[in-house]
Design a protein around this motif. Sequence first.
Motif, PDB file in Angstrom:
ATOM      1  N   ALA A   1      -5.987 -35.570  32.506  1.00 39.18           N
ATOM      2  CA  ALA A   1      -5.942 -34.700  31.340  1.00 39.18           C
ATOM      3  C   ALA A   1      -7.054 -33.675  31.469  1.00 39.18           C
ATOM      4  O   ALA A   1      -8.187 -34.038  31.781  1.00 39.18           O
ATOM      5  CB  ALA A   1      -6.133 -35.523  30.072  1.00 39.18           C
ATOM      6  N   PRO A   2      -6.753 -32.399  31.270  1.00 39.78           N
ATOM      7  CA  PRO A   2      -7.784 -31.387  31.419  1.00 39.78           C
ATOM      8  C   PRO A   2      -8.719 -31.392  30.220  1.00 39.78           C
ATOM      9  O   PRO A   2      -8.484 -32.076  29.237  1.00 39.78           O
ATOM     10  CB  PRO A   2      -6.990 -30.102  31.476  1.00 39.78           C
ATOM     11  N   GLU A   3      -9.758 -30.621  30.315  1.00 39.88           N
ATOM     12  CA  GLU A   3     -10.674 -30.450  29.181  1.00 39.88           C
ATOM     13  C   GLU A   3      -9.891 -29.899  28.004  1.00 39.88           C
ATOM     14  O   GLU A   3      -8.895 -29.200  28.159  1.00 39.88           O
ATOM     15  CB  GLU A   3     -11.765 -29.417  29.562  1.00 39.88           C
ATOM     16  N   ARG A   4     -10.345 -30.213  26.816  1.00 41.73           N
ATOM     17  CA  ARG A   4      -9.727 -29.686  25.615  1.00 41.73           C
ATOM     18  C   ARG A   4      -9.645 -28.157  25.698  1.00 41.73           C
ATOM     19  O   ARG A   4     -10.573 -27.510  26.144  1.00 41.73           O
ATOM     20  CB  ARG A   4     -10.572 -30.073  24.410  1.00 41.73           C
ATOM     21  N   GLY A   5      -8.517 -27.607  25.310  1.00 44.66           N
ATOM     22  CA  GLY A   5      -8.370 -26.159  25.339  1.00 44.66           C
ATOM     23  C   GLY A   5      -8.225 -25.627  26.746  1.00 44.66           C
ATOM     24  O   GLY A   5      -8.281 -24.433  26.975  1.00 44.66           O
TER      25      GLY A   5
ATOM     26  N   LYS B   1      -2.292 -41.320  31.937  1.00 50.75           N
ATOM     27  CA  LYS B   1      -3.196 -41.556  33.072  1.00 50.75           C
ATOM     28  C   LYS B   1      -2.512 -42.433  34.101  1.00 50.75           C
ATOM     29  O   LYS B   1      -2.555 -42.175  35.294  1.00 50.75           O
ATOM     30  CB  LYS B   1      -4.480 -42.247  32.589  1.00 50.75           C
ATOM     31  N   ARG B   2      -1.883 -43.484  33.598  1.00 56.68           N
ATOM     32  CA  ARG B   2      -1.279 -44.424  34.540  1.00 56.68           C
ATOM     33  C   ARG B   2      -0.011 -43.876  35.181  1.00 56.68           C
ATOM     34  O   ARG B   2       0.450 -44.389  36.175  1.00 56.68           O
ATOM     35  CB  ARG B   2      -1.015 -45.761  33.845  1.00 56.68           C
ATOM     36  N   SER B   3       0.569 -42.834  34.589  1.00 57.31           N
ATOM     37  CA  SER B   3       1.762 -42.236  35.197  1.00 57.31           C
ATOM     38  C   SER B   3       1.407 -41.490  36.473  1.00 57.31           C
ATOM     39  O   SER B   3       2.270 -41.135  37.266  1.00 57.31           O
ATOM     40  CB  SER B   3       2.431 -41.272  34.211  1.00 57.31           C
TER      41      SER B   3
ATOM     42  N   PHE C   1      -2.588 -44.844  18.426  1.00 55.05           N
ATOM     43  CA  PHE C   1      -1.415 -44.206  19.044  1.00 55.05           C
ATOM     44  C   PHE C   1      -1.866 -43.224  20.117  1.00 55.05           C
ATOM     45  O   PHE C   1      -1.358 -43.225  21.247  1.00 55.05           O
ATOM     46  CB  PHE C   1      -0.600 -43.479  17.962  1.00 55.05           C
ATOM     47  N   ALA C   2      -2.824 -42.382  19.746  1.00 50.68           N
ATOM     48  CA  ALA C   2      -3.297 -41.357  20.678  1.00 50.68           C
ATOM     49  C   ALA C   2      -3.887 -41.986  21.935  1.00 50.68           C
ATOM     50  O   ALA C   2      -3.605 -41.557  23.066  1.00 50.68           O
ATOM     51  CB  ALA C   2      -4.328 -40.461  19.993  1.00 50.68           C
ATOM     52  N   VAL C   3      -4.682 -43.040  21.745  1.00 46.61           N
ATOM     53  CA  VAL C   3      -5.318 -43.696  22.895  1.00 46.61           C
ATOM     54  C   VAL C   3      -4.270 -44.282  23.840  1.00 46.61           C
ATOM     55  O   VAL C   3      -4.296 -44.083  25.050  1.00 46.61           O
ATOM     56  CB  VAL C   3      -6.290 -44.802  22.412  1.00 46.61           C
ATOM     57  N   ARG C   4      -3.310 -44.978  23.245  1.00 48.06           N
ATOM     58  CA  ARG C   4      -2.281 -45.602  24.082  1.00 48.06           C
ATOM     59  C   ARG C   4      -1.472 -44.562  24.853  1.00 48.06           C
ATOM     60  O   ARG C   4      -1.088 -44.771  25.996  1.00 48.06           O
ATOM     61  CB  ARG C   4      -1.310 -46.393  23.214  1.00 48.06           C
ATOM     62  N   LEU C   5      -1.215 -43.449  24.179  1.00 46.54           N
ATOM     63  CA  LEU C   5      -0.409 -42.406  24.825  1.00 46.54           C
ATOM     64  C   LEU C   5      -1.164 -41.789  25.996  1.00 46.54           C
ATOM     65  O   LEU C   5      -0.619 -41.583  27.083  1.00 46.54           O
ATOM     66  CB  LEU C   5      -0.051 -41.349  23.777  1.00 46.54           C
ATOM     67  N   LYS C   6      -2.448 -41.512  25.789  1.00 47.47           N
ATOM     68  CA  LYS C   6      -3.260 -40.934  26.864  1.00 47.47           C
ATOM     69  C   LYS C   6      -3.325 -41.900  28.041  1.00 47.47           C
ATOM     70  O   LYS C   6      -3.298 -41.501  29.204  1.00 47.47           O
ATOM     71  CB  LYS C   6      -4.674 -40.630  26.358  1.00 47.47           C
ATOM     72  N   ASP C   7      -3.425 -43.164  27.685  1.00 42.07           N
ATOM     73  CA  ASP C   7      -3.489 -44.186  28.702  1.00 42.07           C
ATOM     74  C   ASP C   7      -2.217 -44.190  29.560  1.00 42.07           C
ATOM     75  O   ASP C   7      -2.271 -44.277  30.783  1.00 42.07           O
ATOM     76  CB  ASP C   7      -3.665 -45.534  27.991  1.00 42.07           C
ATOM     77  N   LYS C   8      -1.102 -44.082  28.898  1.00 42.82           N
ATOM     78  CA  LYS C   8       0.182 -44.035  29.614  1.00 42.82           C
ATOM     79  C   LYS C   8       0.224 -42.854  30.568  1.00 42.82           C
ATOM     80  O   LYS C   8       0.695 -42.946  31.690  1.00 42.82           O
ATOM     81  CB  LYS C   8       1.340 -43.913  28.622  1.00 42.82           C
TER      82      LYS C   8
END
Length: 874
Positions: free
Chosen positions: A795-799, A788-790, A779-786
């Motif tokens: 996505a910034p560095e964690r924190g 990116k493609r938007s 789920f997390a991977v797919r969401l991040k992917d979306k």
Amino acid sequence: MTKEGATAPSALYDGALLQGDLFGERRLYAQVIVDVPAKQTNRPFDYIVPPQLQSWVAVGSRVGVPFGPRTLQGFVVGMSDRTSMDAGKLKPVEQVLDLVPPLNPELVDLARWMSRTYICHEITALQAMIPGALKAKYEKMIAFAGEETHSPAGETGRQAYMFARSPEEENIVAFVKQKGAVPAEALLRRFPDASLMLRNLLEQGILAEINSVKDRMNAKKVLYVEAAADRATMLEQAEKLGAGAKRQKELMVFFAGQPEPLPLAELTEKLNISAGSVKALAEKGWLSVQEREVYRDPYAGRQFAKTEPLPLTDQQRGAFVPISAALEEREHRVFLLHGVTGSGKTEVYLQSIQQCLDQGREAIVLVPEISLTPQMVERFKSRFGDAVAVMHSRLSQGERYDEWRKIGTKQVSVVIGARSAVFAPFTKLGLIIIDEEHEASYKQEESPKYHARDVAVQRASHQGAVVVLGSATPSLESYARTNERSADRSPFQLLTMEDRVEGRPLPAVHIVDLREELKEGNRSMFSRGLYKAIEERLHKKEQTVLLLNRRGYSTFVMCRSCGYVVQCPHCDISLTYHQVSRTMRCHYCGLSEPEPKKCPSCESEHIRYFGTGTQRVEEELGKLFPGIRVIRMDVDTTSEKGAHERLLTRFRNKQADVLLGTQMVAKGLDFPDVTLVGVIAADTVLHLPDFRAAEKTFQLLTQVAGRAGRHKLPGEVFIQTYTPDHYSIVTASHHDYASFLETELEMRRERGYPPYCDLVLITFSHEQVPMLVRAGESFAVRLKDKWKRSGAGPAPERGGLCGRGVDAPYFEVYGPVASPIPRIKDRYRFQCMVKYRGDIDVSGMIAEVAAAFDDTVRQEKLQIGIDVNPQVLM
Ligand code: ADP
Ligand code: ZN
Ligand code: ZN
């Protein structure tokens, strides 16, 4: 034609029963959302509206439609004279479930918005808007509603009624009147050509539609007695009654001069006669007794002395003037009214409502369930009388339905209620007030997981209505919006009332360090300071409010020999001890077990319950102050209907010295003789795994302190704590919202929490952990992917949230990690947290990803829960 089945509507106006439209055939199609919460059905389906139903179906109607082999209930969300489907293949709407549509186009739009925003099925949002009684099995009844009609010529109601009806209509009215209430279906069978007339009579309010819940327990029936003959006949017959029938004679004479029906109960009390005399006369045919369904007004029989508007103080005027101006302009505005406890926010609400009503518009007042006290209701009822409907969960389903019905029929123009009252089906909404706007109870925890504040703002913006959010401790989210700089959200306007009415001082607050008390050898739950203060109040005959915050202070059972804590075998949480039943209960799955006599782990007998329950405080008070009168208010003592009100009335009448309770005592109470407030342990909320813990602590302490010294007598507050230096406790003790805000905002910014970003909590649950980990990660991977493609940005560095500009877009998915409560009912739980900022359709992205899991959800029994801007992070 009724089709049996769980989802088949139980009451209906059948296409076969209703009469044809006089204006001939016209093509009409209804777009219907059916009552199946699933991805495949989360869209409108087209149906033909047959001619005989055309005048009955509107946007917002509930209908019965064929769907596959079944008849399903659905809501009409659109009407059109064309369809994009093959019209020849469309099926007809079979039934209309209510003569007056329960929703309207505006609410239907709102449901669509909710389904997008909160990622739920549209049907779930629509169902949330109507009262439970409508969803239950019910029988449609038609009843006589009185002769008040709107006559164009201005005759009196009775004359208008007499002259305007055709003989056929007279027949219908007489029939219904005689029966009291008739099942709608029976009526239509009895007068098969009458559906248009019937509608006429309903619209003019001569007849009324009643949904009586099938289980008759809920339907309130009252027996009415009425003279069955004219005055002269009654008097004549009275003379003929023998001396032995003195009571009956009295009754006959009474009814000779009483043309209106009277409730039997009122009659027997008024004349001091038995129901038997009435029955005897009814059997002789001189009196007629009818059963009538009545509105179950929970405040019936209560007298509310009318109050006049108070002359506003300068600060109140400062708040009222801008609200009033926005109302006058009929302009959508949101005000955040930040007023200290006792600053007189309610009077500002009342006068704003008055103005709204004067404009012919309607108002909704939301208060947290817990503070929807009789005292609160009284303040509105006594200003606006019967124009006010009250909706809260302590009403029975039937009572709530009655109150809701008054909105549709325009009998009321003000609704005061808890969260779901935000859906009151007003059509001329001018004002929505949300008192104690920071309260977590405005968020619904089950689907649709909406926040009433957001829904209110959304509704108001469509209706050109004003929203007033009031609080002594505004939520950080609302406060931050008074400084809103983004282009796509309009800012809230801040209104401030810094002082109490008539210059009354805020109470003096003492912080007591419980560690010190222990060092000095005081093992009691009362510090010496609080003890002395209570003693003093007893002496002066003043009153004390004691708050015991139960949350996080659960009364768990622990073995003193080995430290074993009794836990639920199905949920990873300790069981709570209930003293009354001597049982241990799980608050998540409801498991109930007897109190153990021996430690299951080491067999020691030194196993006992720990923690401080209200009962234990009550016991200790009794020991320390023999003869003290304590009213305990908690879930146990207020579960019975009306108990809450009775306890408060007793306290108000000074039949007790101390009101002791959980959060319930912190909110909204206003008693003149309360001069002392004690908080037994302030830090119980502080240690919850929740980024709002400090905010909640500050709010609770400020609220409860606000109960003291609200009138002539000055107040004093003792806050007992193990963490006396915590900023939420220190700032609360100084009534210093500004300093609290500053510190708390800094923390939120550093850690990346609202109001600096939005959150979405996605919870996965399954019987096996590996499945959860796989699903969560995918789920997390797919969401991040979306994301990116938007193209909205990397996505910034964690924190990285804190380092970046506060306005820069931001998106990150955290997890999956085990939830704070890792197992409930034998299902393990993992969660992902999405943090984002900026004008991105994150809900849309999550909905798409979730949809891709539909098969897994079905086949593997995986559950995915999505909570947009969650209030509870467990
Ligand atoms: P809040 O809701 O801000 O805590 P309330 O609305 O309960 O405060 O008002 C506190 C008290 O002040 C109440 O007893 C109320 O009747 C009284 N009060 C409010 N406005 C006025 C006024 N303009 N003049 C006199 N008394 C007022
Ligand atoms: Zn043990
Ligand atoms: Zn359990």
